[in-house]
Enzyme design. Sequence first.
Site, PDB file in Angstrom:
ATOM      1  N   GLY A  31       0.494  -0.969   0.247  1.00 46.69           N
ATOM      2  CA  GLY A  31      -0.354  -0.125  -0.029  1.00 46.69           C
ATOM      3  C   GLY A  31       0.940   1.583  -0.607  1.00 46.69           C
TER       4      GLY A  31
ATOM      5  N   ASP B 171      -0.465  -4.933  11.559  1.00 50.23           N
ATOM      6  CA  ASP B 171       0.227  -6.130  10.194  1.00 50.23           C
ATOM      7  C   ASP B 171      -1.514  -7.374  10.852  1.00 50.23           C
ATOM      8  OD1 ASP B 171       1.365  -8.547   9.040  1.00 50.23           O
ATOM      9  OD2 ASP B 171       3.033  -7.103   8.847  1.00 50.23           O
TER      10      ASP B 171
ATOM     11  N   GLN C 283      -8.986  -6.526   2.003  1.00 52.74           N
ATOM     12  CA  GLN C 283      -8.512  -6.774   0.537  1.00 52.74           C
ATOM     13  C   GLN C 283      -7.096  -6.737   0.657  1.00 52.74           C
ATOM     14  OE1 GLN C 283     -10.598  -5.510  -2.063  1.00 52.74           O
ATOM     15  NE2 GLN C 283     -12.207  -5.769  -0.124  1.00 52.74           N
TER      16      GLN C 283
ATOM     17  N   SER D 170      -9.190 -14.795  -8.415  1.00 55.33           N
ATOM     18  CA  SER D 170      -9.526 -15.729 -10.004  1.00 55.33           C
ATOM     19  C   SER D 170      -9.003 -16.717 -10.467  1.00 55.33           C
ATOM     20  CB  SER D 170     -10.076 -14.688 -11.389  1.00 55.33           C
ATOM     21  OG  SER D 170      -9.080 -14.182 -12.175  1.00 55.33           O
TER      22      SER D 170
ATOM     23  N   TYR E   4       0.365 -18.717  -5.010  1.00 58.20           N
ATOM     24  CA  TYR E   4      -0.906 -18.343  -4.277  1.00 58.20           C
ATOM     25  C   TYR E   4      -2.268 -18.334  -4.326  1.00 58.20           C
ATOM     26  CZ  TYR E   4      -3.541 -13.301  -5.406  1.00 58.20           C
ATOM     27  OH  TYR E   4      -4.714 -12.756  -5.115  1.00 58.20           O
TER      28      TYR E   4
ATOM     29  N   ASN F   5       4.115 -11.586 -21.889  1.00 58.56           N
ATOM     30  CA  ASN F   5       4.737 -13.035 -21.971  1.00 58.56           C
ATOM     31  C   ASN F   5       3.343 -14.273 -22.620  1.00 58.56           C
ATOM     32  OD1 ASN F   5       6.153 -12.623 -19.697  1.00 58.56           O
ATOM     33  ND2 ASN F   5       4.247 -11.961 -19.095  1.00 58.56           N
TER      34      ASN F   5
ATOM     35  N   ASP G  42       0.943 -19.329 -14.676  1.00 57.99           N
ATOM     36  CA  ASP G  42       0.008 -18.372 -16.254  1.00 57.99           C
ATOM     37  C   ASP G  42      -1.233 -19.363 -16.045  1.00 57.99           C
ATOM     38  OD1 ASP G  42       0.812 -15.728 -15.436  1.00 57.99           O
ATOM     39  OD2 ASP G  42       1.149 -15.458 -17.455  1.00 57.99           O
TER      40      ASP G  42
END
Length: 326
Positions: A43, A63, A83, A128, A151, A212, A288
């Site tokens: 941030g 934190d 978020q 997603s 992730y 990419n 990806d």
Amino acid sequence: MEIQLSNQKVLVTGGAGFIGSNLCEALLEKNNTVVCLDNFATGRKENLAAIVNNPNFTLITGDIRNLQDCLLATKGVDFVLHQAALGSVPRSIKDPITSNEVNVSGFLNMLVASRDNKVKRFVFAASSSTYGDSESLPKVEDVIGKPLSPYAVTKYVNELYADVFSKTYGLETIGLRYFNVFGRKQDPNGAYAAVIPKFVSQLMNLEAPTVNGDGNYSRDFTYIDNVIQANLLSLVADKTAVNTIYNVAYGDRNTLNDLLGYLKEFLAEFNPKIKDIEVIYGPNRLGDIPHSHASVDKAKELLKYDPQFSLQKGLKEAVEWYWKNL
């Protein structure tokens, strides 16, 4: 769309980030009291410049990995918009431990704090990336594959934890699976910058953007105002809409080549030389997903979600913002 939400106290974790700071502004515009919890790992203070002196805004530098910080931030709060996370597939591949500490342990701390301080509803940023290796299109909430990155694992674990907390402790939860969000305040700098601000910055500097792969991977690019709408609707939705997951997207898909075409066209209005910049193509990126396209039918039905910004409409606004602010 006018959403009736005022006089509530809302905590936005990661409120100094791209999405979080936009949510803080939207909530304050509707006369709510906003608490922002951020450790400024990703941030930025400048994202809060317009609201930091607002009497209805409180900034807590803390934190989510620290339970005491989470308990302090949730005290007296009606709703949480969670978020805070370490984004980026490549970052999680490079450093899976830190991604897990923030995205899983930090998430669990926030759930515990929200439960203990009797928060009415906990709305969180899902992803997603959870669809993993599922090849079905469009993506429907209850059909997912195996995660393709650390992730993605962390964001799926968030969904599982939220489900358990809603069933075990009665905490109302809503997960919003964001699809490639872009727009004002998204940082173009840094090793893990998102693709749209990175491309915009490169094109504005008359540099050749690097893609990419061959540019035919496709994404459901989602403008920030669609995401704000989904979050606010999640806070006011009736109880039939809680304790579940929703896709938050426009419900369309465009290739990276499409995206670059639009960016060059819109930026060329400010500098005609941008139209002639050549694109460099590199190898595909590890982790990806080739194609991403969301069904938003569930959100439309249960949240009354009505996204107003297509990729082109959102890009026009974003490009104008970047031209003035970069």
